[in-house]
Design an enzyme around this catalytic site. Structure first.
Site, short mmCIF file in Angstrom:
data_model
loop_
_atom_site.label_atom_id
_atom_site.label_comp_id
_atom_site.label_asym_id
_atom_site.label_seq_id
_atom_site.Cartn_x
_atom_site.Cartn_y
_atom_site.Cartn_z
CG ASP A 1 1.47 7.79 0.42
OD1 ASP A 1 0.64 6.89 0.67
OD2 ASP A 1 1.45 8.55 -0.58
CG ASN B 1 -1.29 2.51 -10.12
OD1 ASN B 1 -0.32 1.87 -10.54
ND2 ASN B 1 -1.78 2.40 -8.91
CD GLU C 1 -0.11 5.20 -1.90
OE1 GLU C 1 -0.74 4.22 -1.46
OE2 GLU C 1 -0.53 6.36 -1.83
N1 LIG Z 1 -0.05 -0.33 -9.14
C1 LIG Z 1 -0.49 -0.34 -7.86
N2 LIG Z 1 -1.17 0.65 -7.36
C2 LIG Z 1 -1.57 0.69 -6.08
C3 LIG Z 1 -1.28 -0.39 -5.24
N3 LIG Z 1 -1.79 -0.15 -3.96
C4 LIG Z 1 -2.39 1.10 -4.05
N4 LIG Z 1 -2.30 1.59 -5.35
C5 LIG Z 1 -2.78 2.82 -5.88
O1 LIG Z 1 -2.21 3.93 -5.24
C6 LIG Z 1 -3.06 4.94 -5.38
C7 LIG Z 1 -3.05 5.77 -4.14
O2 LIG Z 1 -3.64 7.00 -4.50
P1 LIG Z 1 -4.05 7.97 -3.42
O3 LIG Z 1 -4.30 7.45 -2.12
O4 LIG Z 1 -5.29 8.68 -3.96
O5 LIG Z 1 -2.94 9.10 -3.39
P2 LIG Z 1 -1.95 9.67 -4.44
O6 LIG Z 1 -2.55 9.55 -5.74
O7 LIG Z 1 -0.67 8.89 -4.27
O8 LIG Z 1 -1.77 11.09 -4.00
P3 LIG Z 1 -1.01 11.54 -2.72
O9 LIG Z 1 -0.84 10.40 -1.86
O10 LIG Z 1 -1.89 12.54 -2.09
O11 LIG Z 1 0.24 12.07 -3.21
C8 LIG Z 1 -4.39 4.31 -5.68
O12 LIG Z 1 -4.79 4.71 -7.04
C9 LIG Z 1 -4.19 2.88 -5.58
O13 LIG Z 1 -4.93 2.18 -6.59
C10 LIG Z 1 -0.55 -1.47 -5.76
O14 LIG Z 1 -0.25 -2.47 -5.11
N5 LIG Z 1 -0.17 -1.37 -7.12
#
Ligand SMILES: Nc1nc2c(ncn2[C@@H]2O[C@H](COP(=O)(O)OP(=O)(O)OP(=O)(O)O)[C@@H](O)[C@H]2O)c(=O)[nH]1
Length: 726
Positions: A584, A592, A628
């Site tokens: 991840d 984002n 992600e």
């Molecule tokens: N641009 C984009 N963002 C995505 C996509 N799928 C998931 N996200 C974003 O990925 C983010 C995942 O955030 P979190 O699960 O809170 O975790 P994090 O911010 O990565 O923090 P940690 O995982 O704890 O390091 C979310 O804000 C989703 O909107 C995608 O296909 N494109």
């Protein structure tokens, strides 16, 4: 030896025998007899003389003796010597000086003169007896000649008589017999006597009559035989049967000396009513056995009331029919006859093969009435005629069938080509003309090889040899095969071909049925192309369905299927460990937020590519797990190896050096990963394994992110993974 000689010869022989008998035996015997009588007589005379001389001798009066002897000698001219001999045999009275003619044949007579036991003298007389019996001999010869003349005349008369009465009639009869033998039956013998010759003539006349009859019979029979032979050969060579039957009718009329006739075939119409179809006429005459007879000729219709006609009777009974008049009207006859005179004699003969009544032969004669003997005379001919009608029927059926078959062949969609054993084309139908571009006329007699492209020649020759070698004499059809034909314009024609072999009386015959499959081939090709395209689209769709649209990695669905498969394999192979990496992007939400969603997508794509490139083994599956998060499935990979590969992956992403200002790890994009390795599937589910990997990831996050955690290591409280130095 001719008859005359035969008749004369016995008489001639008889004459010769009589002459010979009389000359050689009868007359010499008579002369001998006469001689001996004469001698006896002379002897008696000598005895008398000796007695007469005795007294003179006793008295020794020789003068008297001499005188007596002289007297005797002068009286008996044929005595030539008379001698006396004494006791001493000395001639005492020689009279030998008398002339003895040369032709005289002398005989001698001796007498001893003895008295009282005393020999006085002996007398010896020499005389010519022949001279004495000469006259008698002449007389006998006269008698002999007379008898011979009488006999000769009798013989002559007999000869003439026999010649007239026997030889000449016999010659006449012989000439007649000769004429009969030469086939002349008109000459009659002119002998009308009641004797044996006459009877012979009568017998010859009877024989002439018989031979004439027999000859006529033989002639008639051989005429019938000739007619049969002629008609049979004509029927074989002549295609138009009507001509044959007309010819046959003409011959039968000549044979039977009739003026008109009809040969008809018995046919059942649609209503099973028998009607007669005339075979020996070329007009359209139809005769019905029922109530009417209709003549259809030159569009003139004539109708007869025919409830009781001879024809209807013949057809309904099926028995021979004779009607010798006096006059038979057309209405009674039952069929029209082109004749000025009224019909006098009618003969109707049914024609049978076995028990089958196949037709009739009708004959009309105005001169001689018919009698039943004609049934026997024409028996063989009638049988042949019936057989001819049956053969005619069979030929008609055959021609119909042939025409039907020809129609079927000509109108067939498939090309039908027949060849003989050498490949010479004997039949080429319209469809074959269309397929190959040749006309029937061009191809009949040509070799079938001209329709086969060169590259198929060997195959064709082998196929034909195979069919020829198979010793089946029945129809044999090979499986349909696809091959190429050669069009007249030189182009190849895709064909579907089946070949059959038929053994006929003319020899082997091959029939090929060909179908032009150009269109079908085109359709097939189009279909195949469309199918390929469809397949490709389908595969692409499938692929799309299994790919993540953003990153191009395997999507969740594909991942699930792969996980299921690998799980089953792991269940089967206990010694084959299965490792799962779940990773991840760290602080992606802030990413984002900082760079925008599109930049976030781009980041995701680059990270995904880096992960993908970190695993080179084909069986490894890299998938987007969601958002992600990514998962890597490593079949047959133990924990330490999986951890090393995960670490390599993490480093590769770190090495990308993608800017990430808002990350609390460093100013670049990093990932965290959790690893779990399944060594045994016992007491464990797939979900549990994923949860273990997830738990490891959580531990990695919790431990400060940008690191790899193996579930086993966590549980074993192994040392923490190394940190990348910024
Ligand atoms: N641009 C984009 N963002 C995505 C996509 N799928 C998931 N996200 C974003 O990925 C983010 C995942 O955030 P979190 O699960 O809170 O975790 P994090 O911010 O990565 O923090 P940690 O995982 O704890 O390091 C979310 O804000 C989703 O909107 C995608 O296909 N494109």
């Amino acid at each position: 030896m001719n008859l005359r000689l035969k008749l004369i010869l016995p008489f001639a022989l008889l004459l010769a025998a009589v002459y010979a008998y009389s000359s050689l035996y009868m007359i010499p015997s008579y002369i001998d007899l006469a001689k001996s009588k004469q001698l006896e007589q002379e002897s008696t005379y000598v005895d008398l003389l000796s007695t007469a001389l005795l007294p003179d001798l006793l008295e020794s009066d020789l003068a008297n003796v001499y005188s007596t002897l002289d007297t005797v000698l002068s009286e008996r001219k044929h005595w030539y010597s008379l001698s006396l001999f004494n006791v001493d045999k000395v001639r005492i009275y020689p009279l030998s000086d008398r002339y003895i003619p040369k032709d005289a044949v002398l005989e001698s007579l001796d007498r001893d003169v003895i008295f009282n036991g005393k020999f006085y003298t002996s007398i010896k007389l020499q005389l010519d007896i022949n001279h004495q019996i000469q006259e008698e001999v002449a007389y006998i010869a006269k008698i002999q000649n007379s008898v011979m003349i009488v006999l000769f005349l009798t013989f002559l008369a007999m000869s003439v008589f026999l010649d007239i009465l026997i030889r000449k009639p016999m010659v006449k009869l012989a000439k007649l017999a000769d004429r009969i033998a030469r086939g002349d039956y008109q000459s009659k013998p002119v002998i009308h006597t009641k004797d044996e010759v006459g009877k012979l003539g009568q017998s010859l006349e009877a024989m002439q009559l018989k031979i004439h009859e027999r000859d006529q019979e033989m002639n008639h029979y051989s005429n019938i035989q000739d007619t049969i032979r002629f008609i049979q050969s004509k029927f074989i060579s002549e295609q138009e049967a009507t001509h044959v039957f007309l010819e046959l009718q003409r011959k039968i009329l000549k044979l039977t000396h009739c003026t008109a006739g009809l040969i008809g075939e018995l046919i059942l119409d649609d209503k099973q009513q028998p009607y007669l179809s005339p075979l020996s006429t070329d007009n359209k005459l139809h005769l019905y056995s029922g109530s009417t007879v209709i003549k259809i000729a030159d569009d003139n219709y004539e109708q007869y009331n025919q409830a009781d006609t001879l024809m209807s009777k013949l057809m309904s009974t099926g028995k021979p029919l004779i009607d010798n008049g006096p006059d038979i009207q057309m209405e009674r006859l039952g069929f029209p006859v082109e004749s000025d005179e009224a019909v006098k004699n009618f003969l109707g003969l049914p024609l049978y093969t076995g028990y089958q009544f196949v037709g009739v032969l009708c004959l009309i004669n105005n001169k001689t009435s018919f009698d039943r003997s004609i049934f026997n005379d024409l028996d063989v001919l009638l049988q042949t005629l019936a057989q001819l009608i049956v053969a005619y029927r069979e030929r008609k059926t055959l021609i119909d069938n042939e025409a039907r078959l020809r129609m079927v062949v000509d109108n067939a969609v498939e090309g039908i080509i027949s060849t003989d054993e050498k490949g010479t084309i004997t039949s080429f139908n319209s469809a074959a003309e269309r397929i190959f571009g040749y006309s029937q006329n061009q191809m009949i007699g040509a070799n079938v090889i001209s329709l086969i492209p060169e590259h198929n020649h060997t195959g064709h020759i082998e196929a034909v040899k195979f069919l020829l070698d198979s010793n089946l004499n029945i129809r044999q059809v090979n499986n349909e095969l696809e091959t190429d034909g050669l069009h007249r314009n030189g182009k190849l024609i895709p064909l579907e071909l089946s070949i059959s072999k038929v053994v006929t009386q003319q020899g082997m015959q091959y029939t090929g049925i060909v179908r032009d499959i150009t269109e079908r081939k085109q359709h097939e090709e189009e279909l195949s192309r469309a199918y390929s395209e469809l397949q490709l689209a389908h595969e692409q769709l499938e692929e799309q369905n299994r790919r993540d649209a953003l990153t191009g990695l395997a999507n969740r669905r594909h991942l699930d299927e792969a996980l299921q498969l690998e799980w089953k394999r792991a269940e089967r192979q206990a010694d084959s460990p299965l490792s799962i990496i779940l990773c991840d992007i760290d602080y992606f939400k802030p990413y984002n937020d900082t760079y925008g969603h599109l930049e976030g997508d781009e980041c995701l794509r680059q990270v995904a590519l880096a992960i993908k490139n970190s695993f080179t083994c084909e069986v490894d599956l890299v998938a987007r797990y969601g958002g992600e998060e990514f998962m890597v499935v490593l079949p047959n990979t133990p924990g330490d190896s999986a951890t090393r590969q995960a670490e390599k992956m993490r480093k590769n992403i770190w090495a990308l050096a993608l800017e990430h200002k808002s990350s609390k790890v460093a100013a670049r994009v990093s990932i965290s990963a959790g690893v779990y390795t399944v060594t045994t599937t016992k007491h464990l589910s797939l979900n549990q394994c994923i949860n273990f990997a997830d738990e490891s990831l959580y531990q990695a996050k919790a431990a400060g992110r940008n690191q790899v955690m193996h579930y086993d290591a966590i549980n074993a409280e192994m040392s923490a993974p190394e940190q990348d130095i910024i």
